[in-house]
Write a protein that holds these residues in place. Structure first.
Motif, short mmCIF file in Angstrom:
data_model
loop_
_atom_site.label_atom_id
_atom_site.label_comp_id
_atom_site.label_asym_id
_atom_site.label_seq_id
_atom_site.Cartn_x
_atom_site.Cartn_y
_atom_site.Cartn_z
N TYR A 84 0.84 -1.16 -0.10
CA TYR A 84 0.13 -0.07 0.01
C TYR A 84 0.76 1.12 0.11
O TYR A 84 2.25 1.28 0.13
N PHE A 85 0.23 2.42 -0.21
CA PHE A 85 1.16 3.63 -0.24
C PHE A 85 1.69 3.81 1.13
O PHE A 85 1.05 3.57 2.09
N TYR A 131 5.56 5.03 -6.48
CA TYR A 131 4.85 5.90 -6.69
C TYR A 131 5.11 6.69 -5.17
O TYR A 131 4.88 8.06 -5.38
N SER A 132 5.03 6.11 -4.43
CA SER A 132 4.95 6.45 -2.90
C SER A 132 6.60 7.43 -2.74
O SER A 132 6.42 8.62 -2.21
N ILE A 133 7.77 6.94 -3.37
CA ILE A 133 8.79 7.57 -3.57
C ILE A 133 8.69 8.86 -4.19
O ILE A 133 9.52 10.05 -3.74
N ALA A 134 8.13 8.73 -5.28
CA ALA A 134 7.91 9.97 -6.24
C ALA A 134 7.21 10.96 -5.30
O ALA A 134 7.55 12.38 -5.37
N ARG A 176 -3.10 5.55 3.57
CA ARG A 176 -2.11 6.52 4.24
C ARG A 176 -2.08 7.72 3.40
O ARG A 176 -0.97 8.78 3.79
N VAL A 177 -2.41 7.88 2.35
CA VAL A 177 -2.18 9.02 1.40
C VAL A 177 -2.76 10.27 1.84
O VAL A 177 -4.25 10.46 2.11
N LEU A 182 -3.79 13.28 -2.48
CA LEU A 182 -4.80 12.74 -3.30
C LEU A 182 -5.40 13.55 -4.45
O LEU A 182 -5.74 13.25 -5.46
N ALA A 183 -5.57 14.64 -3.68
CA ALA A 183 -6.47 15.77 -4.81
C ALA A 183 -5.52 16.21 -5.79
O ALA A 183 -5.86 16.68 -6.74
#
Length: 290
Positions: A84-85, A131-134, A176-177, A182-183
């Motif tokens: 998960y993120f 994508y979390s790293i980014a 957790r985002v 998210l927006a």
């Protein structure tokens, strides 16, 4: 004993042993007898989806490479992709606060370094980690506007890589985002799902590779940071050591390796230097290593 048909009865003992030995040789992944039920169900599903009625005929075709896609199907069935993120985000904290500044300093600083900072997520599963790293870099690294960064994700499973490329996620992956992120970085696509925006998807390059495949891993070089979390626990001693050596070769001298919280390189290989950071242990390729 007659070889098992795809009837839900489970593999015969000899078939289970033959298959797990073959799978280990091809992937480095070892399945203990305690995983018997999991393996049985996945293999029976593969047999049902094929034109072969029994384990014996299916396994013979698999070993003869009659259909190359068969092995990939088995790999996809038997690899676990739980993620998960922003998982274990204390390691992302360490990357931002300590590791990346050290990387920049070792490479001559922002204005003198040659080439981009390279980060690898392996296995990347369905893409949440790269994508979390980014996201963390874009939102929280003060050098992101001054440094070129390459983010790569790699996995042995072709199906999860396809999902990573599409980058559409549901509530569990996104729990957790932060809502502002998210927006800002996701687009609603219906049914409670959100897709990572095109700019971030384009910033992550995806590859299919087995970390235990030494020949294939030779093309992965000069990474400054590698995240290889919660995969070595599935390998036996020999495969873990081979994977460690391949990760070592993929790092730039002085580069950093993050493992999962329950994994320890000291139990696998002495070639890395453990470095204690405020957030935990990271493993470093010595600067004098060749």
């Amino acid at each position: 004993m007659t070889s098992t048909a795809a009837t839900g009865a489970g593999l015969a003992d000899a078939d289970f042993e033959r298959f797990t030995e073959y799978f280990y040789k091809r992937t480095g992944i070892h399945f203990a007898p305690s995983k018997r039920y999991f393996v049985d169900k996945r293999i029976e599903a593969c047999i049902r989806e094929s034109r072969y009625g029994t384990f014996t005929s299916w396994f013979a075709a698999l070993r003869m490479n009659e259909k190359p896609e068969m092995l990939q199907q088995v790999i996809n069935e038997l690899t676990v992709n739980e993620t998960y993120f922003l998982r274990e985000d204390y390691q992302f904290d360490a990357m931002l606060s300590t590791v990346l500044p050290a990387v920049l300093a070792a490479r001559g600083g922002v204005h003198r370094m040659a080439g981009p900072v390279k980060i690898l997520s392996l296995p990347c599963s369905t893409g949440e980690e790269p994508y979390s790293i980014a996201l963390r870099l874009l939102e929280e690294w003060d050098q992101i506007d001054h440094v070129d960064v390459e983010i790569h994700g790699a996995d042995i499973d072709s199906e999860v890589l396809a999902k990573a490329a599409h980058a559409s996620y549901g509530e569990r992956s996104l729990q957790r985002v932060p809502k502002p992120w998210l927006a800002k970085y996701f687009v609603p696509v219906g049914a409670g799902r959100y897709q990572v925006d095109e700019g971030i998807r384009g910033a992550v390059t995806l590859h299919r590779v087995n970390v235990c495949d030494t020949a294939a891993m030779r093309s992965y070089r000069d990474y400054d940071v590698i995240f290889c979390r919660n995969v070595l626990i599935y390998f036996d001693e020999l495969s873990s050591r081979r994977a460690a050596e391949n990760l070592f070769g993929a790092l730039r001298p002085g580069g950093y390796l993050f493992l999962g919280h329950s994994e320890s390189m000291s139990r696998i290989s002495p070639i890395f230097t453990p470095t204690r950071l405020p957030e935990g242990i990271v493993y470093q390729r010595p600067t004098g290593a060749t």
